[in-house]
Enzyme design. Structure first.
Site, PDB file in Angstrom:
ATOM      1  N   GLU A   1       0.816  -1.213   0.000  1.00  0.00           N
ATOM      2  CA  GLU A   1       0.000   0.000   0.000  1.00  0.00           C
ATOM      3  C   GLU A   1       0.858   1.275   0.000  1.00  0.00           C
ATOM      4  O   GLU A   1       0.792   2.098   0.924  1.00  0.00           O
ATOM      5  CB  GLU A   1      -0.960   0.005   1.187  1.00  0.00           C
ATOM      6  CG  GLU A   1      -1.921  -1.171   1.174  1.00  0.00           C
ATOM      7  CD  GLU A   1      -2.954  -1.138   2.292  1.00  0.00           C
ATOM      8  OE1 GLU A   1      -3.917  -1.914   2.213  1.00  0.00           O
ATOM      9  OE2 GLU A   1      -2.807  -0.331   3.238  1.00  0.00           O
TER      10      GLU A   1
ATOM     11  N   GLU B   1      -4.969  -8.991   0.504  1.00  0.00           N
ATOM     12  CA  GLU B   1      -5.698  -8.716   1.743  1.00  0.00           C
ATOM     13  C   GLU B   1      -7.183  -8.593   1.432  1.00  0.00           C
ATOM     14  O   GLU B   1      -7.567  -7.981   0.441  1.00  0.00           O
ATOM     15  CB  GLU B   1      -5.253  -7.408   2.400  1.00  0.00           C
ATOM     16  CG  GLU B   1      -3.881  -7.407   3.012  1.00  0.00           C
ATOM     17  CD  GLU B   1      -3.541  -6.064   3.649  1.00  0.00           C
ATOM     18  OE1 GLU B   1      -4.486  -5.312   4.019  1.00  0.00           O
ATOM     19  OE2 GLU B   1      -2.350  -5.749   3.772  1.00  0.00           O
TER      20      GLU B   1
END
Length: 480
Positions: A172, A373
């Site tokens: 991220e 995720e």
């Protein structure tokens, strides 16, 4: 009435779970001066972290990894993704002096996973930028930090790439600068769009640089792959009207394509650069750097998907006294009647898995990718225990089932998705929310020495992994 059917997991499609170093390891074994940015943030504002919990002990994974690897096997993990804590791994970030105790810990962790049949997947940075580099150089705003990161990556590859075959440059990479410099929600609470965009660009460049040394070092042999973990917001316009569609396109440009395009296609969108130049907040770059980005794209892509984003055209004029922000082009929109996770405040919309999969297939060359995720955070789960003390998290089983079902539908239609990883293996610390919302297949009991107990979802995940069959509602009776 919901009709159930069984969905087969394709051959080679893996199931796993993810975490990060800073959210699990704790500070055991760290030396003076080895703080990460996350450690620094906690030390500066511990009162802002839920009930005061932070990364100090976390789940104590550093000391209990052998116990946890056994639990990984018990809940059916075929792969586990975590990170190397850059701030722990080195004692000198400029001369690249390795903390041999940390290096030995990671070496033993890797071996423990392999010996238990669990594939290690390692990320080089999951918000663990050394605090020293943040304070001295301004963190990712500096090209010097890019240079030091690439040297750090090279050292990690030399030590472990002979037995770790899946590597990721960042997790991220858009998040920290968005929260800190774009929206000023986190320490040190500075709002500066130009700094945020320079961080974005420098991470794009650093990722390409790490990929370059990985491939030049011969680490791709014997199946070695390197990629990046991104968290695109699957964005839906409020309506089919041109103004709402344009709002969604602009949001997508600033928060998705900014990393997707260079990672996969090797190019930063020209429209993005033009807008940033027009608003005097463009990052500094050179043609030589753009060439490095162009020539060093990912082998594989990890994608974190949780909830959809919905936007509409702005309804009020932008305040000209405030700095430029991507929200100049859009407002957030809440869909009436949406299904919600009330604890996290996020919409639950499993079809986003299918929609994103089709985008990867149609717009990004259908490169190999996987869900890195996906999960559901729930507060006060310990109130849901049965007489044996096992958390009865049927809501998590339903969440996983519905999302995985849509993902498998996309795979049936040709999407090149290779696997699904849950966030998270155990409950762990989240930024500022600490242990407030629990995500794990395994409970971390803060009242009982952080002891571990497998939740109902963990036993269910094991059965899913063993049987390779998912029972979920039939599409025939949904979304007509």
């Amino acid at each position: 009435m919901n009709i159930l059917r069984k969905y087969k997991l394709p051959e080679g499609f893996f199931l796993g779970a993810a975490a990060s170093a800073w959210q699990t390891e704790g500070w055991s074994g760290k030396k003076d001066g080895q703080d990460s940015y996350m450690d620094l943030w906690y030390k500066e504002t511990p009162e802002l972290w839920h009930e005061g919990y932070g990364p100090t002990v976390a789940t104590d994974f550093y000391n209990r990894y052998k116990e946890d690897v056994k639990l990984m096997k018990e809940v059916g993990l075929e792969a586990y993704r975590t990170s190397i804590d850059w701030s722990r791994f080195l004692t000198n970030y400029e001369t690249i002096e390795v903390n041999e105790e940390a290096a030995d810990y990671y070496n033993k962790l890797i071996d423990e996973m392999i010996n238990n049949g669990i594939e290690p997947m390692l990320c080089l940075e999951h918000y663990e930028l050394p605090a020293e580099l943040f304070k001295k150089y301004g963190g990712w705003g500096s090209k010097k930090v890019v240079e030091l990161y690439i040297k750090y990556a090279e050292e990690v590859f030399k030590r472990y790439s002979h037995k770790v075959k899946k590597w990721f440059t960042f997790n991220e990479p858009i998040v920290i600068q968005t929260r800190v410099f774009l929206d000023s929600l986190r320490y040190p609470f500075i709002q500066d769009t130009k700094i945020a965009m320079q961080w974005n660009y420098n991470k794009i460049l650093a990722s390409a640089g790490a990929i370059k040394v990985f491939k030049e070092g011969g680490h791709s042999k014997d199946g070695g792959e390197i990629g990046i973990i991104l968290n695109p917001d699957v964005c839906y316009p409020r309506s089919s009207a041109p103004h709402d569609k344009e709002a969604a396109e602009k949001f997508d440009l600033f928060f998705n394509r900014i990393f997707l395009d260079p990672s996969v296609k090797g190019t930063i969108p020209e429209e993005l650069i033009d807008i940033l130049k027009e608003n005097n907040c463009c990052f500094e770059y050179t043609e030589e750097e753009l060439k490095i980005i162009k020539e060093n794209t990912v082998d594989i892509l990890g994608i974190n998907l949780y909830a959809p984003t919905r936007v509409k055209a702005r309804e009020n004029a932008w305040n000209p006294r405030t700095p430029f922000h991507p929200a100049y082009y859009y407002d957030k929109y809440e869909l009436q009647g949406r299904k919600m996770n009330p604890y996290r405040g996020w919409e639950i919309y499993p079809k986003l898995m299918y929609d994103f999969s089709m985008r990867m297939k149609e717009e990004y060359g259908n490169i190999p990718w996987f869900i890195a995720e996906n999960g559901m955070g729930v507060e006060k789960e310990d109130l849901n225990k049965n007489s044996e003390g096992i958390i009865q998290d049927d809501y998590r089983i339903e969440f996983i089932s519905e999302h995985l079902k849509w993902l498998l539908k996309a795979v049936e239609e040709g999407a090149n998705c290779r696997g699904y990883m849950l966030w998270a293996f155990t409950d762990n610390v989240s930024p500022q929310n600490a242990f407030k919302n629990r995500y794990g297949l395994v409970e971390i009991d803060l009242k009982d020495n952080r002891n571990r107990r497998i939740k109902k979802s963990g036993h269910w995940y094991k059965k899913l992994s063993d049987s390779r069959e998912l029972e979920a509602t039939d599409f025939t009776f949904e979304y007509k």
